[in-house]
Enzyme design. Structure first.
Site, PDB file in Angstrom:
ATOM      1  N   LYS A  35      53.851  94.100  -8.525  1.00  0.00           N
ATOM      2  CA  LYS A  35      52.642  93.473  -7.983  1.00  0.00           C
ATOM      3  C   LYS A  35      51.486  94.470  -7.953  1.00  0.00           C
ATOM      4  O   LYS A  35      51.709  95.686  -7.969  1.00  0.00           O
ATOM      5  CB  LYS A  35      52.918  92.958  -6.562  1.00  0.00           C
ATOM      6  CG  LYS A  35      53.287  94.052  -5.564  1.00  0.00           C
ATOM      7  CD  LYS A  35      53.815  93.468  -4.252  1.00  0.00           C
ATOM      8  CE  LYS A  35      54.188  94.530  -3.256  1.00  0.00           C
ATOM      9  NZ  LYS A  35      55.028  94.002  -2.158  1.00  0.00           N
ATOM     10  N   ARG A 133      55.742  86.325   8.379  1.00  0.00           N
ATOM     11  CA  ARG A 133      54.696  86.243   7.364  1.00  0.00           C
ATOM     12  C   ARG A 133      54.945  84.963   6.568  1.00  0.00           C
ATOM     13  O   ARG A 133      54.299  83.966   6.792  1.00  0.00           O
ATOM     14  CB  ARG A 133      54.725  87.511   6.498  1.00  0.00           C
ATOM     15  CG  ARG A 133      53.553  87.639   5.574  1.00  0.00           C
ATOM     16  CD  ARG A 133      53.526  88.979   4.852  1.00  0.00           C
ATOM     17  NE  ARG A 133      54.610  89.158   3.888  1.00  0.00           N
ATOM     18  CZ  ARG A 133      54.722  90.206   3.078  1.00  0.00           C
ATOM     19  NH1 ARG A 133      53.824  91.185   3.132  1.00  0.00           N
ATOM     20  NH2 ARG A 133      55.716  90.297   2.226  1.00  0.00           N
ATOM     21  N   TYR A 261      24.336 111.642   1.358  1.00  0.00           N
ATOM     22  CA  TYR A 261      23.745 110.521   2.088  1.00  0.00           C
ATOM     23  C   TYR A 261      23.902 110.686   3.591  1.00  0.00           C
ATOM     24  O   TYR A 261      24.949 111.120   4.069  1.00  0.00           O
ATOM     25  CB  TYR A 261      24.409 109.212   1.667  1.00  0.00           C
ATOM     26  CG  TYR A 261      24.040 108.764   0.278  1.00  0.00           C
ATOM     27  CD1 TYR A 261      22.714 108.645  -0.118  1.00  0.00           C
ATOM     28  CD2 TYR A 261      25.029 108.456  -0.651  1.00  0.00           C
ATOM     29  CE1 TYR A 261      22.374 108.219  -1.399  1.00  0.00           C
ATOM     30  CE2 TYR A 261      24.714 108.022  -1.933  1.00  0.00           C
ATOM     31  CZ  TYR A 261      23.375 107.905  -2.300  1.00  0.00           C
ATOM     32  OH  TYR A 261      23.057 107.488  -3.554  1.00  0.00           O
ATOM     33  N   MET A 310      29.463 106.286  -4.061  1.00  0.00           N
ATOM     34  CA  MET A 310      30.154 105.266  -4.840  1.00  0.00           C
ATOM     35  C   MET A 310      30.899 105.878  -6.034  1.00  0.00           C
ATOM     36  O   MET A 310      32.023 105.480  -6.345  1.00  0.00           O
ATOM     37  CB  MET A 310      29.152 104.213  -5.334  1.00  0.00           C
ATOM     38  CG  MET A 310      29.823 102.984  -5.937  1.00  0.00           C
ATOM     39  SD  MET A 310      28.656 101.757  -6.545  1.00  0.00           S
ATOM     40  CE  MET A 310      27.927 101.154  -5.040  1.00  0.00           C
TER      41      MET A 310
HETATM   42  C1  LIG Z   1      56.188  94.623  -1.846  1.00  0.00           C
HETATM   43  C2  LIG Z   1      57.504  94.010  -1.504  1.00  0.00           C
HETATM   44  C3  LIG Z   1      58.709  94.701  -1.731  1.00  0.00           C
HETATM   45  C4  LIG Z   1      58.763  96.142  -2.154  1.00  0.00           C
HETATM   46  O1  LIG Z   1      58.591  96.974  -1.042  1.00  0.00           O
HETATM   47  P1  LIG Z   1      58.649  98.571  -1.183  1.00  0.00           P
HETATM   48  O2  LIG Z   1      58.568  99.044   0.209  1.00  0.00           O
HETATM   49  O3  LIG Z   1      57.469  98.961  -1.993  1.00  0.00           O
HETATM   50  O4  LIG Z   1      59.934  98.901  -1.853  1.00  0.00           O
HETATM   51  C5  LIG Z   1      59.888  94.009  -1.537  1.00  0.00           C
HETATM   52  N1  LIG Z   1      59.891  92.718  -1.112  1.00  0.00           N
HETATM   53  C6  LIG Z   1      58.761  92.046  -0.840  1.00  0.00           C
HETATM   54  C7  LIG Z   1      58.848  90.638  -0.355  1.00  0.00           C
HETATM   55  C8  LIG Z   1      57.520  92.665  -1.022  1.00  0.00           C
HETATM   56  O5  LIG Z   1      56.394  91.992  -0.748  1.00  0.00           O
END
Ligand SMILES: *Cc1c(COP(=O)(O)O)cnc(C)c1O
Length: 367
Positions: A35, A133, A261, A310
């Site tokens: 991801k 979640r 800045y 930036m």
């Molecule tokens: C991102 C994620 C993982 C991986 O977690 P890490 O701590 O990076 O190994 C696993 N399961 C879900 C549902 C996630 O969102």
């Protein structure tokens, strides 16, 4: 090219993959999280390489993240953790496997499959064991089982849950309560299903700290990218991404001179300041400025001073022999991203996953 680049070391990725594999039983599958552009690196390159070295599953969070992987010919099953209704067509088109995490998305996907006249489509079901979640809770099981009894749209590939604090030794009690809740959920659901779906709960820290619950598969992200959420595990892992930049200009400030800045830095003594070719638009956010963050020039830690701009930032190089053109290490295998992240109270995940698209990725591999 501006002297700033992100090295992606595939030898390190392979090392981490083998290290994590050595921690699990050979029958346990590995799902790699790719991801967010593979935690800010390059999802296509990472996913292709992992496919070659034998990863079992890939996962992304949104459907759009999976499309380039399929377009590049990646065949490994891809779990989509948080699909949205607008992307159902692409789920089917690219043969992606959605996680169905509440009744709304489950019903919507079922309706979609019925219209398309698709049977036995691979899906995953998330159990909310305490992170609150996504996912179903125990009280929703009866309704869930009823849905599955009355449709043959779905093939449930896996039932999984997600830890809230598997890296934290102070939270073992809570983590164990998640394990218990998940097992109850899994068992109560699986006994009503025609097949036995895979069962998984471990992220990287779960894999490392809770070896008794690897089940059928583990899901690793940060570990594959070289961080173990613990100094001991960090020594066994190798950061895949290294971020380098360059000194483009040097100024000498006299006492009373201000820098950048808002004049947030005022020299109290003669100060040698180097400008480097990276800024907050590249992911080095302003919180790292004003003396909090640090980078390395010729192996010496140099504070980021003044407000980060930036496209540039300034560092105090008073104590370093250096010149225009010298390389700057922001993080690499010697100076881990977790150290810089900790300087502003964040985590390696956030720093590495927000390195911006302007920075060129250089792929390193001896294989
Ligand atoms: C991102 C994620 C993982 C991986 O977690 P890490 O701590 O990076 O190994 C696993 N399961 C879900 C549902 C996630 O969102």
């Amino acid at each position: 090219m501006n002297g700033t680049y992100l090295n992606i070391n595939l030898d390190h990725l392979k090392h981490n993959f083998n290290y994590l594999k050595s921690k699990i039983h050979p029958s346990v599958k590995i799902l790699a999280m790719v991801k967010a552009f593979a935690y800010g690196s390059d999802a296509v390159v990472i996913a292709k390489f992992l496919e070659e070295i034998g990863v079992d599953y890939l996962a992304v969070v949104y459907v759009d993240e999976a499309i380039p992987l399929r377009e590049e010919g990646i065949k490994t099953p891809i779990l989509v953790l948080h699909p949205q209704p607008e992307s159902f067509n692409n789920i089917l088109k690219y043969q992606l496997e959605p996680n169905l995490y509440n009744f709304e998305i489950l019903k919507a996907f079922q309706d979609f499959l019925e219209v398309q006249k698709v049977l036995n489509y691979p899906i995953h079901i998330e159990s909310n064991s305490g992170i609150n979640r996504l996912g179903f809770i125990f009280n929703e099981l009866q309704k869930l089982v009823n849905i599955f009894k009355h449709t043959d749209c779905f093939l449930i590939q896996s039932v999984y849950s997600h830890f809230a604090a598997s890296e934290d030794p102070k939270e073992t009690h809570f983590t164990n309560s998640q394990i218990k809740a998940f097992e109850e959920f899994y068992n109560s659901l699986a006994k009503h299903l025609p097949n036995q779906p895979m069962k998984h709960i471990c992220n990287t820290s779960g894999l490392l700290n809770y070896p008794e619950v690897h089940y059928d598969m583990v899901r690793s992200g940060i570990g594959l990218y070289g961080y173990g959420n613990h100094p001991e595990f960090d020594t066994y892992l190798r950061p895949v991404a290294s971020l380098y930049s360059r000194i483009s200009n040097i100024n000498i400030l006299n006492p009373g001179d201000s820098l950048g800045y808002n004049r947030s830095f005022i020299a109290t003594h003669k100060t040698k300041v180097a400008v480097i070719t990276i800024g907050y638009a590249d992911g080095i956010i302003r919180q790292y400025g004003r003396g909090k963050g640090f980078v390395y020039v010729n192996k010496v830690a140099c504070k980021i001073i003044g407000n980060i701009c930036m496209d540039m930032l300034m560092i105090d190089v008073s104590k370093v022999t250096c010149k225009v053109g010298d390389a700057v290490v922001i993080f690499d295998s010697n100076y881990g991203a977790q150290k810089l992240a900790e300087a502003i109270g964040t985590i390696s995940y956030e720093l590495i996953s927000t390195i911006g698209p302007r920075i060129p990725r250089k792929i390193l591999s001896s294989i």
